[in-house]
Design a protein around this motif. Structure first.
Motif, short mmCIF file in Angstrom:
data_model
loop_
_atom_site.label_atom_id
_atom_site.label_comp_id
_atom_site.label_asym_id
_atom_site.label_seq_id
_atom_site.Cartn_x
_atom_site.Cartn_y
_atom_site.Cartn_z
N LYS A 44 3.06 -5.61 -1.33
CA LYS A 44 2.72 -6.64 -2.32
C LYS A 44 1.54 -7.49 -1.86
O LYS A 44 0.73 -7.92 -2.68
N ILE A 72 -4.65 -11.87 -6.73
CA ILE A 72 -3.49 -12.56 -7.28
C ILE A 72 -2.98 -13.53 -6.22
O ILE A 72 -2.69 -13.13 -5.09
N ASP A 120 -0.24 -15.95 -4.50
CA ASP A 120 1.22 -15.97 -4.36
C ASP A 120 1.68 -17.41 -4.54
O ASP A 120 1.64 -18.20 -3.62
N ARG A 174 -1.80 -7.93 -4.05
CA ARG A 174 -2.32 -9.27 -4.38
C ARG A 174 -3.77 -9.41 -3.96
O ARG A 174 -4.59 -9.97 -4.69
#
Length: 145
Positions: free
Chosen positions: A115, A124, A126, A119
């Protein structure tokens, strides 16, 4: 601003042939979020696929499925920003096959990655706290099995 085109260029005819449009009549083609570079890429895709479906003298497609698949794989090797704009254009223009190709490319890009890597790849942030992340995991346990 809407512009009417009475004699569309052949590239746009390929887009129309490639798109899921029921009759050309008064259909408005939504291009407000599509820049000229992306539109050229979409036209290139549609032109190739329209040409690939043409039949030879005995009724067989001029290009075989494997040749088209190979061309698609080369075509879709683009950066994330181009991929994103292609997805938007394909969605707006209702070109399902291009949309599917783009989504498959994204799936291939994230397959096997953590992940954190995903990201980073898609920029992206968190913004979940550890508690919020645990709650999401509990609510969607099926996705983590």
């Amino acid at each position: 601003m809407q512009e009417q085109i009475t004699d569309p260029p052949s590239g746009m005819l390929a887009v129309i042939a490639c798109a899921d449009i029921q009759g050309v009549g008064d259909y408005i083609v939504p291009l407000r979020d599509v820049n000229s570079t992306t539109l050229r890429k979409v036209i290139e895709y549609c032109q190739y696929h329209v040409d690939a479906e043409e039949k030879d003298q005995i009724g067989n497609p001029k290009k075989g499925e494997e040749e088209v698949r190979n061309w698609d794989q080369v075509y879709i090797q683009v950066d994330i920003d181009t991929l994103y704009t292609l997805i938007l254009a394909a969605s707006n223009l209702k070109i399902t096959s291009l949309q599917d190709l783009c989504c498959q490319r994204i799936a291939d890009m994230i397959r096997g990655r953590t992940k954190q890597e995903i990201r980073a790849m898609f920029n992206i942030t968190d913004d979940f706290t550890p508690e919020e992340e645990e709650e999401v995991r509990r609510e969607n346990q099926w996705a983590f099995d």
